[in-house]
Write a protein that holds these residues in place. Structure first.
Motif, PDB file in Angstrom:
ATOM      1  N   GLY A  86      -6.136  13.856  -5.698  1.00 34.28           N
ATOM      2  CA  GLY A  86      -5.814  14.971  -4.808  1.00 34.28           C
ATOM      3  C   GLY A  86      -5.620  14.524  -3.378  1.00 34.28           C
ATOM      4  N   ALA A  87      -6.449  13.573  -2.928  1.00 35.64           N
ATOM      5  CA  ALA A  87      -6.304  13.056  -1.567  1.00 35.64           C
ATOM      6  C   ALA A  87      -4.954  12.375  -1.386  1.00 35.64           C
ATOM      7  N   LEU A  88      -4.511  11.649  -2.386  1.00 37.76           N
ATOM      8  CA  LEU A  88      -3.204  10.980  -2.292  1.00 37.76           C
ATOM      9  C   LEU A  88      -2.071  11.996  -2.287  1.00 37.76           C
ATOM     10  N   ARG A  89      -2.197  13.060  -3.081  1.00 38.46           N
ATOM     11  CA  ARG A  89      -1.139  14.081  -3.110  1.00 38.46           C
ATOM     12  C   ARG A  89      -0.988  14.766  -1.760  1.00 38.46           C
ATOM     13  N   ILE A  90      -2.103  14.983  -1.073  1.00 36.79           N
ATOM     14  CA  ILE A  90      -2.047  15.625   0.230  1.00 36.79           C
ATOM     15  C   ILE A  90      -1.681  14.630   1.323  1.00 36.79           C
ATOM     16  N   ALA A  91      -2.207  13.408   1.235  1.00 42.56           N
ATOM     17  CA  ALA A  91      -2.026  12.438   2.328  1.00 42.56           C
ATOM     18  C   ALA A  91      -0.627  11.853   2.379  1.00 42.56           C
ATOM     19  N   LEU A  92      -0.022  11.626   1.219  1.00 44.11           N
ATOM     20  CA  LEU A  92       1.250  10.907   1.182  1.00 44.11           C
ATOM     21  C   LEU A  92       2.419  11.860   0.976  1.00 44.11           C
ATOM     22  N   PRO A  93       3.537  11.610   1.635  1.00 43.62           N
ATOM     23  CA  PRO A  93       4.723  12.457   1.423  1.00 43.62           C
ATOM     24  C   PRO A  93       5.317  12.227   0.050  1.00 43.62           C
TER      25      PRO A  93
ATOM     26  N   ASP B 237      -6.407   6.285  10.745  1.00 39.59           N
ATOM     27  CA  ASP B 237      -6.233   5.369  11.880  1.00 39.59           C
ATOM     28  C   ASP B 237      -5.058   4.413  11.688  1.00 39.59           C
ATOM     29  N   ARG B 238      -4.448   4.443  10.506  1.00 37.95           N
ATOM     30  CA  ARG B 238      -3.315   3.564  10.171  1.00 37.95           C
ATOM     31  C   ARG B 238      -3.721   2.081  10.269  1.00 37.95           C
ATOM     32  N   ASP B 239      -4.973   1.801   9.877  1.00 38.15           N
ATOM     33  CA  ASP B 239      -5.540   0.464  10.007  1.00 38.15           C
ATOM     34  C   ASP B 239      -5.454  -0.279   8.671  1.00 38.15           C
ATOM     35  N   LEU B 240      -4.434  -1.113   8.525  1.00 31.80           N
ATOM     36  CA  LEU B 240      -4.276  -1.868   7.292  1.00 31.80           C
ATOM     37  C   LEU B 240      -5.345  -2.934   7.123  1.00 31.80           C
ATOM     38  N   GLU B 241      -5.998  -3.319   8.227  1.00 28.98           N
ATOM     39  CA  GLU B 241      -7.038  -4.336   8.150  1.00 28.98           C
ATOM     40  C   GLU B 241      -8.333  -3.775   7.565  1.00 28.98           C
ATOM     41  N   ALA B 242      -8.432  -2.457   7.458  1.00 34.64           N
ATOM     42  CA  ALA B 242      -9.665  -1.852   6.950  1.00 34.64           C
ATOM     43  C   ALA B 242      -9.821  -2.043   5.445  1.00 34.64           C
ATOM     44  N   VAL B 243      -8.715  -2.302   4.739  1.00 36.04           N
ATOM     45  CA  VAL B 243      -8.740  -2.451   3.285  1.00 36.04           C
ATOM     46  C   VAL B 243      -8.238  -3.832   2.899  1.00 36.04           C
ATOM     47  N   ALA B 244      -8.511  -4.196   1.661  1.00 35.79           N
ATOM     48  CA  ALA B 244      -7.933  -5.424   1.100  1.00 35.79           C
ATOM     49  C   ALA B 244      -6.660  -5.046   0.354  1.00 35.79           C
ATOM     50  N   ILE B 245      -5.608  -5.801   0.563  1.00 39.42           N
ATOM     51  CA  ILE B 245      -4.326  -5.534  -0.086  1.00 39.42           C
ATOM     52  C   ILE B 245      -3.935  -6.738  -0.922  1.00 39.42           C
ATOM     53  N   GLU B 246      -3.752  -6.503  -2.196  1.00 40.86           N
ATOM     54  CA  GLU B 246      -3.275  -7.532  -3.110  1.00 40.86           C
ATOM     55  C   GLU B 246      -1.813  -7.251  -3.426  1.00 40.86           C
ATOM     56  N   GLY B 247      -0.963  -8.260  -3.345  1.00 39.69           N
ATOM     57  CA  GLY B 247       0.448  -8.053  -3.625  1.00 39.69           C
ATOM     58  C   GLY B 247       1.258  -7.887  -2.349  1.00 39.69           C
ATOM     59  N   ASP B 248       2.260  -7.023  -2.406  1.00 38.51           N
ATOM     60  CA  ASP B 248       3.215  -6.868  -1.325  1.00 38.51           C
ATOM     61  C   ASP B 248       2.673  -5.925  -0.250  1.00 38.51           C
TER      62      ASP B 248
ATOM     63  N   ALA C 141       4.944   0.129   4.792  1.00 40.81           N
ATOM     64  CA  ALA C 141       6.020   1.126   4.843  1.00 40.81           C
ATOM     65  C   ALA C 141       5.489   2.514   4.486  1.00 40.81           C
ATOM     66  N   THR C 142       4.555   2.571   3.543  1.00 39.23           N
ATOM     67  CA  THR C 142       3.954   3.854   3.167  1.00 39.23           C
ATOM     68  C   THR C 142       3.185   4.444   4.325  1.00 39.23           C
ATOM     69  N   ILE C 143       2.387   3.644   4.997  1.00 37.59           N
ATOM     70  CA  ILE C 143       1.613   4.125   6.136  1.00 37.59           C
ATOM     71  C   ILE C 143       2.549   4.532   7.275  1.00 37.59           C
ATOM     72  N   ALA C 144       3.639   3.809   7.454  1.00 44.05           N
ATOM     73  CA  ALA C 144       4.600   4.140   8.507  1.00 44.05           C
ATOM     74  C   ALA C 144       5.282   5.480   8.251  1.00 44.05           C
ATOM     75  N   SER C 145       5.288   5.946   7.000  1.00 44.71           N
ATOM     76  CA  SER C 145       5.941   7.220   6.671  1.00 44.71           C
ATOM     77  C   SER C 145       5.046   8.426   6.943  1.00 44.71           C
ATOM     78  N   LEU C 146       3.788   8.175   7.318  1.00 42.05           N
ATOM     79  CA  LEU C 146       2.866   9.275   7.586  1.00 42.05           C
ATOM     80  C   LEU C 146       3.177   9.928   8.930  1.00 42.05           C
ATOM     81  N   PRO C 147       2.706  11.157   9.155  1.00 42.71           N
ATOM     82  CA  PRO C 147       2.910  11.785  10.462  1.00 42.71           C
ATOM     83  C   PRO C 147       2.352  10.894  11.560  1.00 42.71           C
TER      84      PRO C 147
END
Length: 207
Positions: free
Chosen positions: A120-127, A175-186, A192-198
């Motif tokens: 549900g959080a993803l449905r609301i958070a992401l366009p 906060d649009r902070d990509l450093e707060a999480v670990a990202i595996e892959g691309d 780009a997903t975070i950049a699409s947010l308001p």
């Protein structure tokens, strides 16, 4: 409608339709879960009395936001679902959620969120225009987005996997902070997903 601002103004008219307490949370649940029975809605809206829920559903029906439909056998039960007009509130709630999150404290690592909260959080958070395939592993929760559609659980061949706890997810989305999480892959797909947010406001929000 029982109450009205009685103003020729689109904002006042919108509030006539969905501005009563619990109305937008009914819409939120129908956006998250699709058609729901009255009992399902009541279970999900903790604290909403049966008489209030019935009144809100009636008003939302009268306003063309929600409709009541009987499922085909063998279920044959009545459910509430959003009309096409009601579905138009998805983008409204998307922007409203990001606005409200700016002054909402970070969630605790445990205790603030009910099990199953992530889809549900993803449905609301992401366009809905979100591209790419991203798997989110947030605490004990697992959900994904695949080309704009939220999927409960894992997906095959994700472009990226985001790993963190609920506070880290908040930092990523608010906060649009990509450093707060670990990202595996691309990581560029996540970027780009975070950049699409308001856009986040430049000014500090009130404490």
């Amino acid at each position: 409608m029982s109450k009205s601002y009685d103003q020729y103004c689109p904002i006042a008219h919108a509030l006539d339709l969905v501005g009563e307490r619990w109305s937008l949370l009914v819409v939120r649940e129908l956006l998250h879960q699709g058609p729901l029975r009255y009992s399902d809605l009541h279970d999900r809206l903790d604290g909403c009395g049966t008489n209030i829920l019935a009144a809100r559903l009636k008003a939302l029906e009268q306003g063309g936001v929600v409709r009541r439909r009987r499922l085909d056998p063998p279920a044959a039960s009545w459910v509430y679902e959003l009309t096409e007009y009601g579905e138009g509130l998805r983008e409204v709630l998307h922007v409203l959620a990001h606005w409200g999150a700016r002054s909402l404290r970070r969630p605790a690592a445990s205790g603030d969120l009910v099990p199953g909260w992530l889809p549900g959080a993803l449905r609301i958070a992401l366009p809905t225009s979100t591209a790419g395939r991203i798997e989110f592993r947030i605490g004990d929760e697992l959900a994904s987005i695949a080309d704009g559609r939220v999927v409960e659980g894992a997906i095959d061949h994700p472009d990226a996997i985001v790993v963190g706890d609920p506070p880290a997810f908040y930092c990523l989305m608010v906060d649009r902070d990509l450093e707060a999480v670990a990202i595996e892959g691309d990581a560029d797909v996540v970027r780009a997903t975070i950049a699409s947010l308001p856009p986040a406001p430049a000014a500090e929000v009130p404490a």
